[in-house]
Design a protein around this motif. Structure first.
Motif, PDB file in Angstrom:
ATOM      1  N   ALA A 143       0.827  -1.207   0.000  1.00 30.59           N
ATOM      2  CA  ALA A 143       0.000   0.000   0.000  1.00 30.59           C
ATOM      3  C   ALA A 143       0.861   1.256   0.000  1.00 30.59           C
ATOM      4  O   ALA A 143       0.570   2.232  -0.709  1.00 30.59           O
ATOM      5  CB  ALA A 143      -0.939  -0.007   1.210  1.00 30.59           C
ATOM      6  N   ARG A 144       1.938   1.245   0.776  1.00 27.79           N
ATOM      7  CA  ARG A 144       2.815   2.412   0.830  1.00 27.79           C
ATOM      8  C   ARG A 144       3.474   2.670  -0.517  1.00 27.79           C
ATOM      9  O   ARG A 144       3.546   3.820  -0.975  1.00 27.79           O
ATOM     10  CB  ARG A 144       3.879   2.197   1.897  1.00 27.79           C
ATOM     11  CG  ARG A 144       4.947   3.283   1.911  1.00 27.79           C
ATOM     12  CD  ARG A 144       6.005   3.009   2.949  1.00 27.79           C
ATOM     13  NE  ARG A 144       7.066   4.001   2.906  1.00 27.79           N
ATOM     14  CZ  ARG A 144       8.063   4.053   3.791  1.00 27.79           C
ATOM     15  NH1 ARG A 144       8.089   3.185   4.803  1.00 27.79           N
ATOM     16  NH2 ARG A 144       8.991   4.980   3.694  1.00 27.79           N
ATOM     17  N   LEU A 145       3.970   1.622  -1.151  1.00 28.34           N
ATOM     18  CA  LEU A 145       4.639   1.789  -2.438  1.00 28.34           C
ATOM     19  C   LEU A 145       3.666   2.282  -3.498  1.00 28.34           C
ATOM     20  O   LEU A 145       4.004   3.160  -4.300  1.00 28.34           O
ATOM     21  CB  LEU A 145       5.277   0.475  -2.876  1.00 28.34           C
ATOM     22  CG  LEU A 145       6.483   0.012  -2.064  1.00 28.34           C
ATOM     23  CD1 LEU A 145       6.897  -1.387  -2.493  1.00 28.34           C
ATOM     24  CD2 LEU A 145       7.648   0.979  -2.220  1.00 28.34           C
ATOM     25  N   LEU A 146       2.464   1.721  -3.506  1.00 31.80           N
ATOM     26  CA  LEU A 146       1.472   2.139  -4.491  1.00 31.80           C
ATOM     27  C   LEU A 146       1.074   3.589  -4.272  1.00 31.80           C
ATOM     28  O   LEU A 146       1.070   4.395  -5.218  1.00 31.80           O
ATOM     29  CB  LEU A 146       0.250   1.227  -4.403  1.00 31.80           C
ATOM     30  CG  LEU A 146      -0.890   1.534  -5.369  1.00 31.80           C
ATOM     31  CD1 LEU A 146      -0.430   1.387  -6.815  1.00 31.80           C
ATOM     32  CD2 LEU A 146      -2.080   0.624  -5.094  1.00 31.80           C
ATOM     33  N   ALA A 147       0.758   3.953  -3.019  1.00 30.12           N
ATOM     34  CA  ALA A 147       0.337   5.322  -2.736  1.00 30.12           C
ATOM     35  C   ALA A 147       1.458   6.321  -2.992  1.00 30.12           C
ATOM     36  O   ALA A 147       1.244   7.377  -3.595  1.00 30.12           O
ATOM     37  CB  ALA A 147      -0.139   5.424  -1.287  1.00 30.12           C
ATOM     38  N   GLY A 148       2.677   5.995  -2.547  1.00 30.51           N
ATOM     39  CA  GLY A 148       3.794   6.898  -2.761  1.00 30.51           C
ATOM     40  C   GLY A 148       4.095   7.119  -4.233  1.00 30.51           C
ATOM     41  O   GLY A 148       4.390   8.240  -4.665  1.00 30.51           O
ATOM     42  N   THR A 149       4.011   6.046  -5.013  1.00 28.94           N
ATOM     43  CA  THR A 149       4.259   6.171  -6.452  1.00 28.94           C
ATOM     44  C   THR A 149       3.202   7.032  -7.118  1.00 28.94           C
ATOM     45  O   THR A 149       3.520   7.890  -7.960  1.00 28.94           O
ATOM     46  CB  THR A 149       4.287   4.780  -7.103  1.00 28.94           C
ATOM     47  OG1 THR A 149       5.361   4.025  -6.544  1.00 28.94           O
ATOM     48  CG2 THR A 149       4.489   4.891  -8.608  1.00 28.94           C
ATOM     49  N   LEU A 150       1.944   6.829  -6.755  1.00 24.26           N
ATOM     50  CA  LEU A 150       0.873   7.626  -7.347  1.00 24.26           C
ATOM     51  C   LEU A 150       1.018   9.098  -7.000  1.00 24.26           C
ATOM     52  O   LEU A 150       0.890   9.975  -7.863  1.00 24.26           O
ATOM     53  CB  LEU A 150      -0.482   7.105  -6.873  1.00 24.26           C
ATOM     54  CG  LEU A 150      -0.886   5.724  -7.385  1.00 24.26           C
ATOM     55  CD1 LEU A 150      -2.193   5.281  -6.741  1.00 24.26           C
ATOM     56  CD2 LEU A 150      -1.009   5.726  -8.897  1.00 24.26           C
ATOM     57  N   VAL A 151       1.302   9.388  -5.741  1.00 21.90           N
ATOM     58  CA  VAL A 151       1.481  10.785  -5.328  1.00 21.90           C
ATOM     59  C   VAL A 151       2.716  11.373  -6.008  1.00 21.90           C
ATOM     60  O   VAL A 151       2.705  12.523  -6.475  1.00 21.90           O
ATOM     61  CB  VAL A 151       1.601  10.879  -3.799  1.00 21.90           C
ATOM     62  CG1 VAL A 151       1.979  12.292  -3.372  1.00 21.90           C
ATOM     63  CG2 VAL A 151       0.290  10.471  -3.141  1.00 21.90           C
TER      64      VAL A 151
ATOM     65  N   GLU B 135      -5.583   5.496 -12.507  1.00 22.34           N
ATOM     66  CA  GLU B 135      -6.744   6.188 -13.040  1.00 22.34           C
ATOM     67  C   GLU B 135      -7.455   6.989 -11.962  1.00 22.34           C
ATOM     68  O   GLU B 135      -8.110   7.978 -12.259  1.00 22.34           O
ATOM     69  CB  GLU B 135      -7.695   5.185 -13.694  1.00 22.34           C
ATOM     70  CG  GLU B 135      -7.111   4.473 -14.906  1.00 22.34           C
ATOM     71  CD  GLU B 135      -6.472   5.413 -15.898  1.00 22.34           C
ATOM     72  OE1 GLU B 135      -6.974   6.552 -16.053  1.00 22.34           O
ATOM     73  OE2 GLU B 135      -5.470   5.031 -16.527  1.00 22.34           O
ATOM     74  N   VAL B 136      -7.343   6.549 -10.703  1.00 23.05           N
ATOM     75  CA  VAL B 136      -7.820   7.383  -9.606  1.00 23.05           C
ATOM     76  C   VAL B 136      -7.054   8.702  -9.615  1.00 23.05           C
ATOM     77  O   VAL B 136      -7.623   9.784  -9.446  1.00 23.05           O
ATOM     78  CB  VAL B 136      -7.654   6.663  -8.255  1.00 23.05           C
ATOM     79  CG1 VAL B 136      -8.009   7.597  -7.097  1.00 23.05           C
ATOM     80  CG2 VAL B 136      -8.504   5.406  -8.207  1.00 23.05           C
ATOM     81  N   MET B 137      -5.741   8.606  -9.831  1.00 18.71           N
ATOM     82  CA  MET B 137      -4.917   9.799  -9.890  1.00 18.71           C
ATOM     83  C   MET B 137      -5.325  10.680 -11.077  1.00 18.71           C
ATOM     84  O   MET B 137      -5.413  11.908 -10.964  1.00 18.71           O
ATOM     85  CB  MET B 137      -3.450   9.404 -10.008  1.00 18.71           C
ATOM     86  CG  MET B 137      -2.490  10.584 -10.126  1.00 18.71           C
ATOM     87  SD  MET B 137      -0.795  10.020 -10.384  1.00 18.71           S
ATOM     88  CE  MET B 137      -0.937   9.140 -11.935  1.00 18.71           C
ATOM     89  N   PHE B 138      -5.597  10.041 -12.233  1.00 17.13           N
ATOM     90  CA  PHE B 138      -5.992  10.819 -13.401  1.00 17.13           C
ATOM     91  C   PHE B 138      -7.396  11.396 -13.242  1.00 17.13           C
ATOM     92  O   PHE B 138      -7.770  12.336 -13.938  1.00 17.13           O
ATOM     93  CB  PHE B 138      -5.918   9.957 -14.666  1.00 17.13           C
ATOM     94  CG  PHE B 138      -4.528   9.825 -15.208  1.00 17.13           C
ATOM     95  CD1 PHE B 138      -3.899  10.899 -15.804  1.00 17.13           C
ATOM     96  CD2 PHE B 138      -3.850   8.627 -15.128  1.00 17.13           C
ATOM     97  CE1 PHE B 138      -2.610  10.786 -16.309  1.00 17.13           C
ATOM     98  CE2 PHE B 138      -2.557   8.498 -15.627  1.00 17.13           C
ATOM     99  CZ  PHE B 138      -1.934   9.585 -16.211  1.00 17.13           C
TER     100      PHE B 138
END
Length: 419
Positions: free
Chosen positions: A15-23, A149-152
């Motif tokens: 979760a941390r890696l996914l969230a950090g990468t998206l941000v 896509e959440v980010m987009f």
């Protein structure tokens, strides 16, 4: 569906890696929109906005594979964080100096694009070290496509909110500061610090010596053209149907449609080779771009842009598996970065082409570009079908390793037939 994704997110560090990468990728994901709104706020023309966004995209395309190769050679922390700081500093310079001195503006956006850290490719290189089963990695690829896509979806709204509350220049500063924090979160994590690339054959072409990868990159160049042209074509449409708020919703709808499509695609395992499935997905993507030329009222247009995005995330998730199947050993970050690069180049070409098209023919001709680009992407996949049918991932490594004298092997899977 929830159980499968929940299993991924409960894995340690996932979760941390996914969230950090998206941000961390937020500045790159919103750059075209933020630049267009900033240039318009400065009184610049559509053509200038498209040109600056295109320069950013081209510079990003150059930087991603180069930085990706450096990550493969030297590890993630040594490359990702300095690159994020350099990119944010350059975009801050652009926000503060404006477009009054055009050479300075072009240089700033070029530097911002060039030093954008390859966080996306880095995350996909990390998944096998965090998730120990191959089917989990495939699900993570789908989750990755859904999450971005959440980010987009959120990113354009965040930019327009910042513009409404403050100004386009503040929006650029805030978005890039957030991006640095995301990159920092990733590179200080244990998986990022511990990851090392597999030994690789010393070859100047790196990942590009894979014919199948070249076909895939050619197709996604035109998928990027389609998406980039929508970014510009939506501006004059929004100007006539409600302004910046409508523009933000149109851009967010593309991401929302891709989010829904990605969730549905990742909910099951798909039989058969991913190469054939990708041709179907890209064909459906091209067809869904065509109704945009109808240009109905704002509410209906938002619905059509959402439909246009439905098959984007599934196509990306399928492409991630194909990259893993075709990338030469020891080039995993570089190979994923090349996919990002060609997609970004396509988006920059799309914005650059759509600007003059909109100036001369209006929004309707701008919305005709995505359908044509999608058709070309499908043609590339069809023409390269035989090459794509022969995966080359995990090939023989030369006796002399280019990047790891101890021959530490990067955790990765040679993907099978499921995405």
């Amino acid at each position: 569906m929830a159980a499968g994704y929940g299993e991924i997110l409960r894995a340690r560090h996932a979760a941390r890696l996914l969230a950090g990468t998206l941000v961390g990728r937020l500045p790159n994901a919103t750059a075209a929109i933020a630049i267009v709104l900033f240039v318009r706020g400065e009184g610049g023309a559509y053509a200038l906005a498209g040109a600056l966004a295109a320069v950013y995209g081209v510079a990003n395309a150059v930087g991603q594979p180069l930085l990706g190769r450096l990550v493969d050679l030297y590890g993630q922390p040594r490359v990702q964080l300095p690159a994020a700081l350099a990119s944010a500093s350059a975009m801050a310079g652009f926000a503060l100096s404006g477009t009054g001195v055009l050479p300075l503006a072009y240089a700033a956006v070029a530097a911002a694009g060039l030093f954008t850290p390859p966080l996306e490719g880095g995350l996909r290189a990390l998944w096998p070290s965090v998730l120990r089963r191959e089917e989990q990695v495939h699900t993570a690829y789908a989750l990755d496509a859904v999450a971005q896509e959440v980010m987009f979806t959120v990113g354009p709204l965040l930019v327009t909110v910042c513009v409404s509350l403050w100004s386009p220049s503040v929006a650029l500063l805030v978005i890039n500061a957030i991006g640095v924090l995301g990159a920092l979160s990733v590179v200080v994590s244990a998986p990022s610090r511990a990851w090392r690339s597999a030994p690789r054959e010393a070859h100047w072409l790196g990942a590009l010596r894979s014919p199948g990868l070249l076909v895939l990159l050619g197709a996604f160049l035109f998928v990027g053209v389609a998406l980039g042209s929508i970014t510009v074509a939506a501006v004059p449409y929004a100007d006539e149907h409600g302004g910046d708020v409508v523009y933000g919703w149109l851009m967010a709808a593309v991401g929302l449609g891709a989010l829904v499509g990605g969730l549905a695609y990742g909910a099951r395992e798909w039989p058969g080779a991913p190469e054939g499935r990708l041709r179907v997905l890209v064909g459906l993507l091209a067809v869904c771009y065509l109704p945009l030329t109808l240009m109905p009222g704002a509410v209906a247009m938002v619905a059509l842009t959402a439909l246009a995005g439905v098959f984007l995330a599934p196509a990306l998730a399928c492409a991630f598996v194909i990259v893993d199947r075709h990338a030469p050993r020891g080039t995993v970050t570089e190979a994923f970065s090349w996919l990002v690069t060609m997609f970004t180049v396509g988006m920059s070409v799309g914005t650059g082409v759509a600007g003059p098209v909109v100036e001369r023919g209006g929004a309707v001709w701008g919305f005709a570009v995505p359908g044509a680009a999608g058709a070309v992407a499908l043609s590339v996949l069809l023409a390269g079908g035989r090459v794509l049918a022969v995966p080359v991932g995990g090939g023989v490594v030369a006796a002399s390793s280019e990047n790891d004298p101890n021959r530490a092997v990067e955790p990765r899977f040679s993907s099978g037939d499921r995405a």
